[in-house]
Scaffold this motif. Structure first.
Motif, short mmCIF file in Angstrom:
data_model
loop_
_atom_site.label_atom_id
_atom_site.label_comp_id
_atom_site.label_asym_id
_atom_site.label_seq_id
_atom_site.Cartn_x
_atom_site.Cartn_y
_atom_site.Cartn_z
N LYS A 26 47.91 54.89 44.36
CA LYS A 26 47.45 55.81 45.42
C LYS A 26 48.45 55.82 46.57
O LYS A 26 48.98 54.78 46.96
CB LYS A 26 46.07 55.41 45.93
N ASN A 47 42.91 56.85 43.40
CA ASN A 47 41.63 56.89 44.13
C ASN A 47 41.17 58.28 44.54
O ASN A 47 40.02 58.44 44.90
CB ASN A 47 41.74 56.12 45.45
N ILE A 68 39.73 54.99 40.12
CA ILE A 68 39.15 53.77 40.69
C ILE A 68 38.47 53.99 42.04
O ILE A 68 37.87 53.07 42.58
CB ILE A 68 40.21 52.64 40.81
N MET A 152 34.20 45.34 43.53
CA MET A 152 35.15 45.14 44.63
C MET A 152 34.56 44.12 45.58
O MET A 152 33.50 44.35 46.17
CB MET A 152 35.32 46.44 45.40
N MET A 188 42.35 42.40 43.04
CA MET A 188 43.36 43.26 43.65
C MET A 188 44.51 42.35 44.13
O MET A 188 44.50 41.16 43.85
CB MET A 188 42.73 44.04 44.82
N SER A 189 45.47 42.94 44.85
CA SER A 189 46.66 42.16 45.22
C SER A 189 46.32 40.82 45.85
O SER A 189 46.90 39.80 45.52
CB SER A 189 47.55 42.95 46.17
N ARG A 204 43.38 45.39 39.26
CA ARG A 204 43.88 46.64 39.84
C ARG A 204 44.77 46.29 41.02
O ARG A 204 44.29 45.89 42.07
CB ARG A 204 42.70 47.51 40.30
N ILE A 205 46.07 46.43 40.82
CA ILE A 205 47.00 45.91 41.81
C ILE A 205 47.94 47.00 42.32
O ILE A 205 48.61 47.68 41.53
CB ILE A 205 47.77 44.72 41.21
N GLY A 206 47.95 47.17 43.64
CA GLY A 206 48.79 48.19 44.26
C GLY A 206 49.89 47.60 45.10
O GLY A 206 51.07 47.56 44.70
N SER A 207 49.55 47.11 46.28
CA SER A 207 50.56 46.73 47.28
C SER A 207 51.53 45.65 46.79
O SER A 207 52.71 45.68 47.15
CB SER A 207 49.90 46.33 48.59
N ARG A 213 50.83 50.14 51.78
CA ARG A 213 50.61 51.58 52.01
C ARG A 213 50.58 51.81 53.52
O ARG A 213 50.05 51.01 54.26
CB ARG A 213 49.29 52.03 51.39
C1 LIG Z 1 43.50 50.38 46.62
C2 LIG Z 1 42.64 49.74 45.60
C3 LIG Z 1 43.11 48.68 44.82
C4 LIG Z 1 44.47 48.04 45.01
O1 LIG Z 1 44.57 47.41 46.24
P1 LIG Z 1 45.85 46.50 46.62
O2 LIG Z 1 45.34 45.64 47.70
O3 LIG Z 1 46.90 47.45 47.08
O4 LIG Z 1 46.25 45.76 45.42
C5 LIG Z 1 42.28 48.19 43.83
N1 LIG Z 1 41.05 48.69 43.62
C6 LIG Z 1 40.56 49.71 44.34
C7 LIG Z 1 39.20 50.22 44.05
C8 LIG Z 1 41.34 50.26 45.36
O5 LIG Z 1 40.83 51.27 46.09
#
Ligand SMILES: *Cc1c(COP(=O)(O)O)cnc(C)c1O
Length: 214
Positions: A26, A47, A68, A152, A188-189, A204-207, A213
């Protein structure tokens, strides 16, 4: 910018533990997604419907897109034709709409039910009784494949609190082990190591992969 080293370390660690990595892209560019794709990543999480619809046609067709974020029922029709898995199913209305769209497209939709586990009120999801009710009536939704649960945790550094919330989810998952459930999506991260210890098989890993972001 993709953090190649973080990706390499993460995939080595997770694959050894049989945990699937969803790269949460995202607010990240098509170029960033393509860079991670070129390193071998195929599962990406988004997202926002509008953002996903803009990026998806510009990227390789073999990407498995995971939704997600909170999904409004009236937007389900846009993603039903191609989405690989909707993690964040949080209402009966959304189930009805996804089932309707799946029927229209003659293409089943894979879903996870989101369990509300956080102590924050900003997060979405069913409570435990709500999940039990949906699964007791799942023949109402013949075009949906119920693959498992998603959650979450609170945005917190308190490890005991996180473990407590994750355990709620894991216990619920185990309660429905006879339902052909195969996916439990949490972590998550900032909390994925704890999540994997507590039994997650999809993080689910982003940052951590793409940087923070803005
Ligand atoms: C943004 C998001 C993530 C990832 O978050 P990070 O902290 O960047 O890893 C995972 N799950 C959901 C539902 C999110 O909205």
């Amino acid at each position: 910018m993709v953090n190649t080293e973080a990706y390499t370390n993460l995939t080595a660690d997770l694959s050894q533990k049989n945990v699937t990595l969803i790269a949460v892209s995202k607010m990240k560019t098509v170029a960033d997604i393509k860079a991670l794709y070129d390193l071998g990543q195929r599962d990406f999480g988004e997202n926002y419907v509008q953002e996903l619809l803009e990026k998806q046609p510009l990227l390789p067709a073999d990407i498995r897109w995971h939704f997600i974020g909170h999904l409004q029922s009236n937007k389900a029709k846009y993603i039903a034709p191609f989405i690989h898995l909707v993690h964040s199913v949080d209402s009966e209305g959304l189930l009805k709409e996804l089932n309707k769209q799946a029927k229209k497209n003659n293409k089943p939709v894979n879903v996870l039910l989101q369990l509300y586990i956080a102590k924050e009120e900003t997060k979405f999801g069913f409570d435990e009784e709500g999940i039990r009710q949906v699964l007791a009536n799942k023949q109402q939704f013949p075009m949906l494949y119920f693959k498992g649960l998603m959650g979450m945790a609170s945005f917190s550094e308190n490890e005991q609190q996180l473990r407590k919330e994750f355990r709620l989810l894991k216990n619920m998952f185990d309660e429905f082990s006879s339902e052909d459930f195969s996916i439990i999506s949490f972590g998550m991260s900032n909390d994925y190591t704890i999540a994997v210890e507590e039994g997650s098989n999809m993080v689910r890993i982003g940052s951590l992969l793409f940087g923070r972001r803005d």
